[in-house]
Design an enzyme around this catalytic site. Structure first.
Site, short mmCIF file in Angstrom:
data_model
loop_
_atom_site.label_atom_id
_atom_site.label_comp_id
_atom_site.label_asym_id
_atom_site.label_seq_id
_atom_site.Cartn_x
_atom_site.Cartn_y
_atom_site.Cartn_z
N GLU A 1 0.86 -1.20 0.00
CA GLU A 1 0.00 0.00 0.00
C GLU A 1 0.89 1.25 0.00
OE1 GLU A 1 -1.82 0.65 3.86
OE2 GLU A 1 -3.48 1.81 2.99
N ASN B 1 -6.50 6.44 -2.03
CA ASN B 1 -5.49 5.43 -1.72
C ASN B 1 -5.75 4.29 -2.71
OD1 ASN B 1 -3.87 3.47 -0.59
ND2 ASN B 1 -4.41 3.98 1.53
N LYS C 1 -9.23 2.48 -2.44
CA LYS C 1 -9.54 1.93 -1.11
C LYS C 1 -10.87 2.46 -0.57
CE LYS C 1 -7.26 1.50 3.45
NZ LYS C 1 -5.99 1.80 4.15
N GLU D 1 -5.97 8.82 7.47
CA GLU D 1 -6.46 8.44 6.14
C GLU D 1 -7.80 9.10 5.80
OE1 GLU D 1 -5.87 4.61 4.38
OE2 GLU D 1 -4.78 3.96 6.16
N CYS E 1 -5.25 -2.87 2.44
CA CYS E 1 -5.04 -2.81 3.89
C CYS E 1 -6.30 -3.05 4.72
CB CYS E 1 -4.36 -1.51 4.27
SG CYS E 1 -3.73 -1.59 5.97
N ASN F 1 -0.20 -1.11 5.52
CA ASN F 1 0.65 -0.41 6.50
C ASN F 1 -0.05 -0.58 7.83
OD1 ASN F 1 2.89 1.66 5.27
ND2 ASN F 1 1.23 1.29 3.81
N1 CDV Z 1 -3.41 1.41 6.39
C1 CDV Z 1 -4.38 0.81 7.10
O1 CDV Z 1 -5.52 0.68 6.65
N2 CDV Z 1 -4.05 0.42 8.36
C2 CDV Z 1 -5.00 -0.11 9.30
C3 CDV Z 1 -4.59 0.20 10.70
C4 CDV Z 1 -4.52 1.66 10.94
C5 CDV Z 1 -5.55 -0.46 11.69
C6 CDV Z 1 -5.16 -1.62 9.15
O2 CDV Z 1 -6.33 -2.07 9.11
O3 CDV Z 1 -4.18 -2.35 9.14
#
Ligand code: CDV
Length: 311
Positions: free
Chosen positions: A47, A110, A127, A146, A172, A197
């Site tokens: 990501e 994203n 996203k 975000e 993510c 991340n």
């Molecule tokens: N980049 C993300 O979406 N990270 C989230 C964290 C912040 C909980 C995740 O779901 O991994």
């Protein structure tokens, strides 16, 4: 004949705030070459793979914020990735921060793209599940902004015929939501690609920090099994600008089993030769949606038993 697709999950170590796009792209190209040398058909980057994960800090100046985004793909900075993919004959999936201007209005997403072995873009995903908040949390050791820096993706969850199978993408936090995999699987997705991340400490919910790795793997394993698809999860790992992030990049079979996993918090290739036909026992029998899924009954049963929705 089995449908074999050799995939590399290209885990990234930390990227500092000062690192240029050119330096990062050179790192990704190195990983691409190494993956191809090991027989990979497809490499999956993480990501926002081109920069440090800037959602972890507060940015007020618009020009400063815009500098973290790509206005076009390929761009002069990212062109070497597309050129190298074409030269080597390898596909890739790349997460990046996308800035687009439509009817004079700026939009930030994203995003990830799926790129074919000839360097052409097959599909794009923006996203949908954005974690965190849009305001400043000064008491937190780092931010999770975000919701401030990105809009909710407007392209839906989509799957594409590619690489000899049906491929979908998510990003993510999407991996934690059952709907993500189900909407992709309803389109026949056999492989789901995602980067993440994920800090190993979430300031809002420290009481579940010790379960970070578990919940990450649990989500992807359950998503894979219940939808009969391969899942490839790729980390930005290690300590980046003071934020410690999990590794645990993994390739998960449609059985829900982890078949390959990273063992470091740095740049690392996790490679597996995926037999796409392993989706069959699940898609054609156990979780054959057309035969066994009874969505029309779910709400009906609740009504008949007098169950009322919670307030
Ligand atoms: N980049 C993300 O979406 N990270 C989230 C964290 C912040 C909980 C995740 O779901 O991994």
């Amino acid at each position: 004949m089995p449908r074999l697709l050799t995939i590399a999950a290209a885990q990234s170590g930390p990227i500092s705030r000062q690192t240029s796009r050119a330096e990062v792209v050179a790192r990704l190209v190195e990983q691409m070459r190494a993956a191809r040398a090991r027989g990979c058909d497809l490499i999956v980057f993480t990501e926002c793979a081109l920069t440090a994960f800037f959602s972890h800090w507060w940015i007020e100046d618009e020009a400063e914020l815009d500098a973290w985004f790509e206005r076009a793909l390929p761009s002069p900075a990212t062109q070497p990735l597309f050129d190298e993919a074409r030269r080597l004959g390898i596909g890739f999936c790349l997460g990046y921060a996308e800035l687009t201007v439509e009817a004079g209005v700026k939009h930030r997403y994203n995003t990830s793209v799926l790129v074919d072995t000839d360097g052409s873009i097959i599909g794009k995903y923006r996203k949908i599940h954005l974690p965190g908040y849009a305001d400043r949390h000064p008491h937190h050791p780092f931010q999770n902004l975000e919701k401030r820096y990105f809009e909710v993706g407007n392209l839906g969850f989509r799957a594409w015929r590619a690489f000899g199978g049906v491929v979908g993408m998510c990003i993510c936090n999407d991996r934690r939501w059952v709907e993500t995999y189900r909407v992709l699987a309803l389109q026949g997705a056999e492989v789901v690609l995602l980067g993440y991340n994920t800090p190993d400490h979430i300031p809002d919910q420290p009481e579940i920090d010790h379960l970070c790795d578990f919940h990450h793997l649990l989500s992807m394993q359950a998503g894979a099994y219940q939808n009969g698809c391969w899942v490839v999860g790729v980390a930005k790992a290690g300590v980046e600008e003071g934020v410690s992030q999990i590794g645990q990049s993994a390739i998960i079979a449609p059985s829900g089993e982890i078949v390959a996993r990273s063992s470091t918090l740095g740049d690392e290739l996790v490679i597996y030769r995926c037999d796409l036909d392993l989706v069959k026992p699940y898609k054609e029998r156990l979780f054959n949606f057309a035969k066994h899924r009874r969505i029309e009954h779910y709400q009906l049963i609740a009504t008949q038993t007098g169950a009322t929705p919670p307030r």
